[in-house]
Motif scaffolding. Structure first.
Motif, PDB file in Angstrom:
ATOM      1  N   GLU A   1       0.782  -0.607 -10.093  1.00 31.46           N
ATOM      2  CA  GLU A   1       1.705  -0.127  -9.045  1.00 31.46           C
ATOM      3  C   GLU A   1       1.058   0.543  -7.968  1.00 31.46           C
ATOM      4  O   GLU A   1       1.475   0.083  -6.904  1.00 31.46           O
ATOM      5  N   PRO A   2       0.038   1.279  -8.093  1.00 26.72           N
ATOM      6  CA  PRO A   2      -0.769   1.947  -6.867  1.00 26.72           C
ATOM      7  C   PRO A   2      -1.242   0.787  -5.859  1.00 26.72           C
ATOM      8  O   PRO A   2      -1.012   0.727  -4.654  1.00 26.72           O
ATOM      9  N   TYR A   3      -1.544  -0.150  -6.584  1.00 28.53           N
ATOM     10  CA  TYR A   3      -2.147  -1.532  -5.737  1.00 28.53           C
ATOM     11  C   TYR A   3      -1.140  -2.208  -4.861  1.00 28.53           C
ATOM     12  O   TYR A   3      -1.073  -2.656  -4.002  1.00 28.53           O
ATOM     13  N   LEU A   4       0.152  -2.322  -5.783  1.00 22.81           N
ATOM     14  CA  LEU A   4       1.240  -3.023  -5.266  1.00 22.81           C
ATOM     15  C   LEU A   4       1.850  -2.354  -3.976  1.00 22.81           C
ATOM     16  O   LEU A   4       2.297  -2.738  -2.936  1.00 22.81           O
ATOM     17  N   ARG A   5       1.599  -0.790  -4.051  1.00 24.00           N
ATOM     18  CA  ARG A   5       2.133  -0.045  -2.921  1.00 24.00           C
ATOM     19  C   ARG A   5       1.131  -0.298  -1.601  1.00 24.00           C
ATOM     20  O   ARG A   5       1.908   0.082  -0.591  1.00 24.00           O
ATOM     21  N   ILE A   6       0.037  -0.771  -1.794  1.00 29.77           N
ATOM     22  CA  ILE A   6      -0.772  -0.924  -0.712  1.00 29.77           C
ATOM     23  C   ILE A   6      -0.490  -2.499  -0.119  1.00 29.77           C
ATOM     24  O   ILE A   6      -0.387  -2.412   0.952  1.00 29.77           O
ATOM     25  N   VAL A   7      -0.527  -3.322  -0.982  1.00 28.12           N
ATOM     26  CA  VAL A   7      -0.185  -4.705  -0.405  1.00 28.12           C
ATOM     27  C   VAL A   7       1.150  -4.842   0.216  1.00 28.12           C
ATOM     28  O   VAL A   7       1.300  -5.658   0.988  1.00 28.12           O
ATOM     29  N   VAL A   8       2.076  -3.967  -0.183  1.00 28.32           N
ATOM     30  CA  VAL A   8       3.427  -4.221   0.509  1.00 28.32           C
ATOM     31  C   VAL A   8       3.214  -4.056   1.871  1.00 28.32           C
ATOM     32  O   VAL A   8       4.483  -4.602   2.605  1.00 28.32           O
TER      33      VAL A   8
ATOM     34  N   GLY B   1      10.336   7.798   1.754  1.00 31.78           N
ATOM     35  CA  GLY B   1       9.222   8.314   1.146  1.00 31.78           C
ATOM     36  C   GLY B   1       8.229   7.078   0.805  1.00 31.78           C
ATOM     37  O   GLY B   1       6.906   7.249   0.677  1.00 31.78           O
ATOM     38  N   PHE B   2       8.664   6.151   0.115  1.00 34.36           N
ATOM     39  CA  PHE B   2       7.896   4.963  -0.234  1.00 34.36           C
ATOM     40  C   PHE B   2       7.024   4.404   0.818  1.00 34.36           C
ATOM     41  O   PHE B   2       5.778   4.366   0.637  1.00 34.36           O
ATOM     42  N   PHE B   3       7.713   4.265   2.163  1.00 32.10           N
ATOM     43  CA  PHE B   3       6.780   3.521   3.197  1.00 32.10           C
ATOM     44  C   PHE B   3       5.984   4.555   3.896  1.00 32.10           C
ATOM     45  O   PHE B   3       4.729   4.260   4.276  1.00 32.10           O
ATOM     46  N   ARG B   4       6.243   5.976   3.782  1.00 29.99           N
ATOM     47  CA  ARG B   4       5.465   7.039   4.178  1.00 29.99           C
ATOM     48  C   ARG B   4       4.180   7.200   3.371  1.00 29.99           C
ATOM     49  O   ARG B   4       3.222   7.320   4.100  1.00 29.99           O
ATOM     50  N   GLN B   5       4.341   7.038   2.151  1.00 25.09           N
ATOM     51  CA  GLN B   5       3.203   7.149   1.143  1.00 25.09           C
ATOM     52  C   GLN B   5       2.405   5.898   1.343  1.00 25.09           C
ATOM     53  O   GLN B   5       1.092   6.329   1.382  1.00 25.09           O
ATOM     54  N   ILE B   6       2.799   4.728   1.509  1.00 25.44           N
ATOM     55  CA  ILE B   6       2.005   3.687   1.746  1.00 25.44           C
ATOM     56  C   ILE B   6       1.048   3.749   3.143  1.00 25.44           C
ATOM     57  O   ILE B   6      -0.057   3.525   3.078  1.00 25.44           O
ATOM     58  N   ARG B   7       1.996   4.124   4.135  1.00 28.11           N
ATOM     59  CA  ARG B   7       1.102   4.437   5.481  1.00 28.11           C
ATOM     60  C   ARG B   7       0.099   5.381   5.310  1.00 28.11           C
ATOM     61  O   ARG B   7      -0.936   5.376   5.798  1.00 28.11           O
ATOM     62  N   GLU B   8       0.499   6.618   4.478  1.00 28.24           N
ATOM     63  CA  GLU B   8      -0.772   7.563   4.239  1.00 28.24           C
ATOM     64  C   GLU B   8      -1.798   7.208   3.529  1.00 28.24           C
ATOM     65  O   GLU B   8      -3.015   7.512   3.748  1.00 28.24           O
ATOM     66  N   ASN B   9      -1.693   6.309   2.390  1.00 27.41           N
ATOM     67  CA  ASN B   9      -2.408   5.573   1.512  1.00 27.41           C
ATOM     68  C   ASN B   9      -3.424   4.736   2.405  1.00 27.41           C
ATOM     69  O   ASN B   9      -4.728   4.742   2.340  1.00 27.41           O
ATOM     70  N   VAL B  10      -2.814   3.899   3.117  1.00 25.27           N
ATOM     71  CA  VAL B  10      -3.697   3.005   4.222  1.00 25.27           C
ATOM     72  C   VAL B  10      -4.474   3.813   5.275  1.00 25.27           C
ATOM     73  O   VAL B  10      -5.547   3.217   5.239  1.00 25.27           O
ATOM     74  N   ALA B  11      -4.072   4.616   5.751  1.00 23.82           N
ATOM     75  CA  ALA B  11      -4.824   5.547   6.692  1.00 23.82           C
ATOM     76  C   ALA B  11      -6.080   6.118   6.084  1.00 23.82           C
ATOM     77  O   ALA B  11      -6.898   6.231   6.590  1.00 23.82           O
ATOM     78  N   ARG B  12      -5.700   6.662   4.840  1.00 28.29           N
ATOM     79  CA  ARG B  12      -6.648   7.426   4.099  1.00 28.29           C
ATOM     80  C   ARG B  12      -8.081   6.362   3.643  1.00 28.29           C
ATOM     81  O   ARG B  12      -9.162   6.512   3.761  1.00 28.29           O
ATOM     82  N   LEU B  13      -7.589   4.989   3.319  1.00 31.19           N
ATOM     83  CA  LEU B  13      -8.396   3.923   3.357  1.00 31.19           C
ATOM     84  C   LEU B  13      -9.255   3.559   4.286  1.00 31.19           C
ATOM     85  O   LEU B  13     -10.600   3.135   4.065  1.00 31.19           O
ATOM     86  N   LYS B  14      -8.749   3.832   5.402  1.00 25.98           N
ATOM     87  CA  LYS B  14      -9.410   3.341   6.824  1.00 25.98           C
ATOM     88  C   LYS B  14     -10.390   4.424   7.059  1.00 25.98           C
ATOM     89  O   LYS B  14     -11.239   3.895   7.845  1.00 25.98           O
TER      90      LYS B  14
END
Length: 148
Positions: free
Chosen positions: A107-114, A134-147
């Protein structure tokens, strides 16, 4: 529905397995459709939803050949691959599928690829409705953290 064997449910998914499972859009769509379901869902219902998302139309407007393509590939390829990894449990007698224990690892990876899914689509609308902002906000935060 038969119980998962320990070889299916008691191991950590490798990075290669996770990447292979998420590499196919149709498998991701199956997982999106299963998220949040409390119990087993009929494979025919999943195929209608996935075909709708693939063609960006409501499930009831999916052409028969488009539905059949999703259903057949799901039965023959995608669901067995997910079941072998312990991500879903497939009851072949009832033609139902439900998320299994190993989905938590995926699931954590599914949240990133979405984030790569089309934003102005029926899929995006469904995910937003089902999970809230919240789902999309969390994805955006995770992507920003990865960058970083």
């Amino acid at each position: 529905m038969g119980a998962l064997t320990s070889s299916q449910s008691d191991y950590e998914l490798s990075a290669d397995t996770i990447l292979e499972l998420l590499a196919n859009r149709r498998r991701r769509y199956l997982l999106y459709a299963l998220r949040g379901q409390d119990g087993p869902i009929e494979l025919s219902t999943l195929a209608e939803q996935v075909a709708g998302w693939e063609h960006d139309v409501p499930p009831e407007e999916v052409a028969k050949n488009e539905y059949k393509s999703v259903y057949v590939s799901s039965v023959q390829c995608h669901v067995p691959k997910l079941a072998d990894a312990g991500v879903v449990d497939h009851d072949e007698d009832n033609h139902t599928v439900v998320l299994a224990d190993n989905f938590e690892q995926l699931e954590p990876y599914l949240r990133i690829v979405v984030k790569d899914e089309p934003e102005n689509s029926t899929l995006h609308t469904a995910l937003e409705r089902d999970a809230g902002e919240g789902f999309f906000r969390q994805i955006r935060e995770n992507v920003a953290r990865l960058k970083q």
